[in-house]
Motif scaffolding. Structure first.
Motif, PDB file in Angstrom:
ATOM      1  N   GLY A 135      11.288  -9.765   6.400  1.00 54.40           N
ATOM      2  CA  GLY A 135      11.079  -8.379   6.739  1.00 54.40           C
ATOM      3  C   GLY A 135       9.849  -8.505   8.362  1.00 54.40           C
ATOM      4  N   GLN A 136       9.416  -7.345   8.683  1.00 53.77           N
ATOM      5  CA  GLN A 136       8.228  -7.834   9.862  1.00 53.77           C
ATOM      6  C   GLN A 136       6.731  -8.438   9.669  1.00 53.77           C
ATOM      7  OE1 GLN A 136       9.150  -4.831   9.025  1.00 53.77           O
ATOM      8  NE2 GLN A 136       6.885  -3.684   8.366  1.00 53.77           N
ATOM      9  N   GLY A 137       6.100  -7.878   8.393  1.00 57.35           N
ATOM     10  CA  GLY A 137       4.977  -8.167   7.733  1.00 57.35           C
ATOM     11  C   GLY A 137       3.778  -6.710   8.008  1.00 57.35           C
ATOM     12  N   THR A 138       3.152  -7.062   6.987  1.00 53.61           N
ATOM     13  CA  THR A 138       2.462  -6.396   6.834  1.00 53.61           C
ATOM     14  C   THR A 138       1.165  -6.433   6.355  1.00 53.61           C
ATOM     15  OG1 THR A 138       1.890  -3.164   5.308  1.00 53.61           O
ATOM     16  CG2 THR A 138       2.687  -5.205   4.171  1.00 53.61           C
ATOM     17  N   GLN A 139       0.098  -6.076   7.344  1.00 49.22           N
ATOM     18  CA  GLN A 139      -1.851  -6.378   7.373  1.00 49.22           C
ATOM     19  C   GLN A 139      -2.322  -6.399   5.949  1.00 49.22           C
ATOM     20  OE1 GLN A 139      -3.258  -8.981   9.680  1.00 49.22           O
ATOM     21  NE2 GLN A 139      -4.965  -8.898   8.158  1.00 49.22           N
TER      22      GLN A 139
END
Length: 122
Positions: free
Chosen positions: A113-117
């Motif tokens: 996935g693109q990632g989440t902070q």
């Protein structure tokens, strides 16, 4: 098209909780392991845990054991990372990824996935 989409990140105070979601599409969810990884600035990517969607086997890294819980909703092709008692050192970008075997070796994951902070304030 294979997609893994994370959501649920944000800013939380130390001791607080967040729940991340990873929605998967484009591959056979039930045959795969979904892993959670994180990467803080200037640090190596670290495995957090993983769950086998086929038999429900779960693995946690020692650093999160007892505080984080991974579970899946196979009907929704979604895996969750419930994070409790968050610490400042949990601050990182969190990624979910898909692999064909139960593993925490990042190189064995095919989809990311693109990632989440996630930011934990002390």
């Amino acid at each position: 098209e294979v997609q893994l989409v994370e959501s649920g990140g944000g800013l939380v105070q130390a001791g607080g909780s967040l729940r991340l979601s990873c929605a998967a599409s484009g591959f056979t969810f039930d045959d795969h392991t979904i892993g959670w990884f994180r990467q803080a600035p200037g640090k190596e990517r670290e495995g957090v845990g993983c769950i086998s969607s086929s038999d429900g086997s779960i693995y946690y890294a020692d650093s999160v054991k007892g505080r984080f819980t991974i579970y899946s909703d196979n009907a929704k092709n979604t895996v969750y990372l419930e994070m409790n008692n968050l610490k400042f050192e949990d601050t990182a970008v969190y990624y979910c990824a898909g692999a064909s075997a139960l593993t925490m070796v990042p190189e064995q994951y095919d989809y990311w996935g693109q990632g989440t902070q996630v930011t934990v304030s002390s």
